[in-house]
Structure formats: C-alpha cells, structure tokens
Design a protein around this motif. Structure first.
Motif, mmCIF file in Angstrom:
data_model
loop_
_atom_site.group_PDB
_atom_site.id
_atom_site.type_symbol
_atom_site.label_atom_id
_atom_site.label_comp_id
_atom_site.label_asym_id
_atom_site.label_seq_id
_atom_site.Cartn_x
_atom_site.Cartn_y
_atom_site.Cartn_z
ATOM 1 N N UNK A 94 -0.665 12.350 -3.467
ATOM 2 C CA UNK A 94 -2.025 11.695 -2.969
ATOM 3 C C UNK A 94 -1.924 9.882 -3.070
ATOM 4 N N UNK A 95 -1.029 9.656 -3.948
ATOM 5 C CA UNK A 95 -0.959 8.170 -4.077
ATOM 6 C C UNK A 95 -0.689 7.352 -2.640
ATOM 7 N N UNK A 96 -0.085 8.093 -1.774
ATOM 8 C CA UNK A 96 -0.124 7.564 -0.245
ATOM 9 C C UNK A 96 -1.586 7.584 0.546
ATOM 10 N N UNK A 97 -2.629 8.116 -0.099
ATOM 11 C CA UNK A 97 -3.903 8.015 0.491
ATOM 12 C C UNK A 97 -4.490 6.730 0.208
ATOM 13 N N UNK A 98 -5.441 6.208 1.115
ATOM 14 C CA UNK A 98 -6.131 5.047 0.968
ATOM 15 C C UNK A 98 -7.152 5.223 -0.150
ATOM 16 N N UNK A 99 -7.468 6.069 -0.588
ATOM 17 C CA UNK A 99 -8.609 6.485 -1.470
ATOM 18 C C UNK A 99 -8.028 6.384 -3.054
ATOM 19 N N UNK A 100 -6.588 6.399 -3.203
ATOM 20 C CA UNK A 100 -6.027 6.431 -4.151
ATOM 21 C C UNK A 100 -6.142 5.237 -5.071
ATOM 22 N N UNK A 101 -6.545 5.015 -6.360
ATOM 23 C CA UNK A 101 -6.451 3.517 -7.031
ATOM 24 C C UNK A 101 -5.310 2.905 -7.091
ATOM 25 N N UNK A 133 -4.723 8.322 -9.621
ATOM 26 C CA UNK A 133 -5.916 7.969 -9.808
ATOM 27 C C UNK A 133 -6.090 7.211 -10.947
ATOM 28 N N UNK A 134 -5.156 6.679 -11.770
ATOM 29 C CA UNK A 134 -4.949 5.921 -12.741
ATOM 30 C C UNK A 134 -5.818 6.435 -13.844
ATOM 31 N N UNK A 135 -5.544 7.821 -13.952
ATOM 32 C CA UNK A 135 -6.095 8.628 -15.144
ATOM 33 C C UNK A 135 -5.615 8.137 -16.542
ATOM 34 N N UNK A 136 -6.419 8.618 -17.632
ATOM 35 C CA UNK A 136 -6.094 8.126 -18.871
ATOM 36 C C UNK A 136 -4.775 8.977 -19.461
ATOM 37 N N UNK A 137 -3.779 7.995 -19.733
ATOM 38 C CA UNK A 137 -2.542 8.567 -20.080
ATOM 39 C C UNK A 137 -2.535 9.049 -21.773
ATOM 40 N N UNK A 138 -3.556 8.481 -22.326
ATOM 41 C CA UNK A 138 -3.496 8.968 -23.636
ATOM 42 C C UNK A 138 -3.768 7.470 -24.319
ATOM 43 N N UNK A 139 -4.711 7.676 -25.618
ATOM 44 C CA UNK A 139 -4.867 5.883 -26.333
ATOM 45 C C UNK A 139 -5.692 5.105 -25.354
ATOM 46 N N UNK A 182 0.945 -1.190 0.091
ATOM 47 C CA UNK A 182 -0.145 0.030 0.092
ATOM 48 C C UNK A 182 0.931 1.379 -0.092
ATOM 49 N N UNK A 183 0.830 2.097 0.944
ATOM 50 C CA UNK A 183 1.544 3.391 0.908
ATOM 51 C C UNK A 183 2.946 3.273 1.545
ATOM 52 N N UNK A 184 3.240 2.065 1.989
ATOM 53 C CA UNK A 184 4.602 1.984 2.739
ATOM 54 C C UNK A 184 5.675 1.078 2.067
ATOM 55 N N UNK A 185 6.786 1.526 2.419
ATOM 56 C CA UNK A 185 7.995 0.523 2.040
ATOM 57 C C UNK A 185 8.131 -0.171 3.278
#
Length: 413
Positions: free
Chosen positions: A318-325, A270-276, A28-31
């Motif tokens: 925000x990738x640290x947050x539990x709400x992040x995909x 948020x796993x947004x569209x990177x294009x294509x 998750x958010x930890x090493x």
C-alpha cells in the motif's frame, strides 16, 4: 598506462562514463532513472552468500553464458547476494581469500576439483583470484550485456539462508554482529564506487543501482542472544546502516526489508507508531529519494488470489498508493516455486504474475541457481526451484519459463 586504458575501453565499452541513465532515485511510488523515466525491476536472484561465498554455478558455466541466459528473457537486473563474513575476512583476517582457498574450506577434499572446474569454465580466473574479484567480474559482465545489479546482504556468516536458529536472524544473534554488519555494508558501498581508472569518470560497478541492507529479519529461537525483536530496534539499526551506506555512496538506492522473513512492513506506509513514539517518516531523511521498500512472499499453498492480493497490499504494497503517508516504491525481491511440476500454473504463481505487473511493482524471482556448490552440508545440491538446470546449461522447465516470460512481458508493457 595508455595501453591499459585502451584495453579497458575495448573490453568493457559499456562501462565508460557510467552505465546508461544512472544514478537512479525514487520519486513517490516510482524508481526513476537519470532521464526521469520510470524503471521497473524485472530480474532474478543469483546467490553468492553461501558457504563458498562466491556466485553460484561457475563450475558448470561461464559468467558470460549465465548472464546471456538472463538477458535472453529480457530481464534487466540481478539480485546478487553476499555474506558479511567476506568483508570480515578482508578487514580482520588478513584480506580476502582466494577462490581456491574458499572452495577447499567449504568443500574439503572435493574443493580443488570444483575449483579446477571453475577455472575451466572461467579461464579469466587463476590461483590469485579472490572472492570479491568474482563479484566484480559478474557485475562487469552484467554491465557489458546491459543488466543492472542490486546487491543484497543475505547473511552475516556464509551459509544457506534462512531459519530462526541459523545464528543470522536478528541483531546480536550468534553470528549477527550489528557493528560488523554496518561496516560490511559500508565497505561494499564504497567498493562498488571506486575504480582503477579515475580518468575515465567511471565506477567499479557502473551498473550497480541499489543495495538491500539485510535479507529476511526473523525472530531468533535462542532466547537472550539478541536485542529485542521489535520495530523500534529495526528502525534504529536500519537508519544507522542507511546513513552509513548513503554517506559512502550517495548514488545508490537503499532497500529496506521488513520483519518475519521480510513478509511484512505493515507500519511503514501509514507511518504507524513503531514503539516509543518512533515513526518512520520518509520525508525526514536527507536521502529520501534513495529509499525503497522490499518484501518477500512464499504463499505457495495459496488457494485465493484475492486473499494473497489483500495480504500483500496490507503488509506493505500500500506504500505504492498516493494515500500513503510514506508513498514509496515497493519491490518483491523474493518469490518462487518448484520448476519441476505445474506450480507455474498454480494459484500462487498465476496470482503474482497478474497482480505484481498490475501494480507496476518491481520483482526478482528466487532463484537462478540450478544447483549449489554446497547447501546445508550437501555438495552439488540440486535446486528444483532453480530456473537453470543442474549443470546451468539451459532452463530447467520450458513451460515454467514460458509462464515467467508472461510476467516479464506484462511488467515491461
């Protein structure tokens, strides 16, 4: 042979049977280390990717003394930078060059004098010592003193980094051959996992925990010299490189840097569209537990900590947050400020000192080097951002170090 093994054991006891609690993974958010304990990167950048292509400062100080200074701050990791050109020489140009040759090539007529200084400060080296063997020695001494190594591919061509016109900005740029880049990463990943002592069940760099695939992607000035500068190309190239690195060395963490000088990874949490239609999905990687994000920040003229905090969060933390995909660890692998004035008490440094430990995020400050062998054509270049003084004998600023120690203590707390 038995005498050699005994000598190795006596010289580097900490290398036996692997460094404490490795390999690491991401959860998750930890090493986390091999015992399941959370680990926070708290460290400093030690450059080794410039023209000479060996770690800086060795004409003034021994590796042992430099590592001891890092250890005295209670730091636990170094970010050690290297250039792909070193591997290109090994693969294409008859092998790695000696450090004597490296200094002569980079410094010209003054090269031999600096090389002799390096030998005086580090008598374990000699005329046959190669650049990569110096990296090996730095890693071994770090292990001996209980410090981990994060290896970072900083440049393709050995030089000062970074600008949009240095030929190293993006895939297909003047010096940035994507295939040689991937080959170089693969070579280093393999190198750190090999050993001349297989019976000891150890590794060449037993304290190597992670590798950064590339430092500071940026849009090149030279039109038409590169592949399209976009997230789609970023994704295809980074995944191909990560696949090779993981296959070569499945133990190490793989750090993914972003665009615009690694100041943004905004589509990733948020796993947004990177294009294509392409999206980054952490869960789709077979080595998902080896992936970490890294960002840089140099907002030295900032006037608002709140603005900095929201910017960093939206650009990737925000990738640290539990709400992040894609919930993942995020490490601030570069930030820094002048060590010659009161910058350590300014908005920028004070803000990072507060928010990064609050987020339990890892970090490595730029930069350890008090001077460089050569930077942008200037030999024995003074680095006023360096934690060390020019001759690497002590800290440049006791007050700045005191401020940094507050950040270290907060991150350790």
């Amino acid at each position: 042979m038995h005498h050699l093994v005994l000598l190795f054991i006596l010289t580097y006891p900490s290398l036996l049977f692997g460094f404490p609690s490795v390999p690491f993974k991401s959860s998750k958010r930890w090493v986390v280390d091999s015992t399941g304990t959370n680990f926070t990167y708290i460290g400093v950048n030690w450059p080794g990717a410039a023209d000479v292509m060996i770690p800086e400062g060795l004409q003034y100080a021994s590796i042992r003394s430099i590592v001891s200074k890092i250890k005295s701050l209670k730091m636990n990791v170094i970010r050690l930078t290297f250039a792909i050109e070193m591997v290109d020489d090994i693969k294409d140009n008859g092998g790695d060059v000696t450090i004597q040759q490296a200094f002569s090539k980079a410094l010209g007529s003054k090269g031999d004098a600096v090389y002799q200084q390096v030998l005086k400060s580090n008598p374990q080296f000699n005329a046959s010592t190669t650049r990569l063997q110096v990296f090996d020695a730095v890693a071994a001494e770090c292990a001996n003193q209980g410090i981990y190594v994060h290896l970072d591919n900083h440049m393709s061509k050995g030089a000062w980094c970074c600008s949009t016109n240095d030929g190293n900005a993006w895939f297909g740029d003047t010096y940035f051959n994507a295939d040689k880049w991937k080959r170089g990463l693969q070579y280093m990943a393999e190198h750190v996992s090999l050993t001349d002592f297989p019976l000891l069940q150890t590794k060449n760099w037993s304290n190597m925990i992670s590798i950064g695939l590339r430092n500071e992607f940026r849009k090149p000035e030279k039109a038409g010299s590169s592949q399209a500068y976009n997230w789609q190309i970023w994704y295809s190239q980074m995944v191909a490189a990560a696949d090779l690195v993981n296959a070569a060395n499945p133990d190490i963490l793989i750090f993914l840097s972003g665009l615009d000088f690694d100041t943004t990874l905004s589509p990733i949490p948020g796993a947004s569209d990177l294009g294509g239609g392409k999206k980054f999905q952490r869960a789709s990687f077979k080595y998902a537990d080896k992936l970490v994000l890294e960002l840089h920040n140099y907002q030295n003229s900032a006037t608002s900590c709140d603005s900095m905090k929201s910017g960093l969060w939206n650009n990737g933390f925000k990738a640290l947050d539990a709400s992040a995909i894609n919930q993942m660890p995020v490490v601030l692998t570069e930030f820094g400020y002048q060590q010659t004035d009161s910058s350590y008490n300014g908005v920028y440094a004070s803000c990072l000192r507060k928010i990064v430990p609050e987020w339990d995020a890892g970090w490595t400050i730029w930069v350890l080097a008090g001077s460089y062998y050569i930077r942008s054509g200037t030999q024995d270049y003074e680095e006023t951002w360096g934690l060390m003084n020019h001759k690497w004998t002590d800290w440049r600023s006791a007050n700045a170090i005191k401020g940094l120690q507050e950040m270290i203590d907060a991150s350790l707390g």
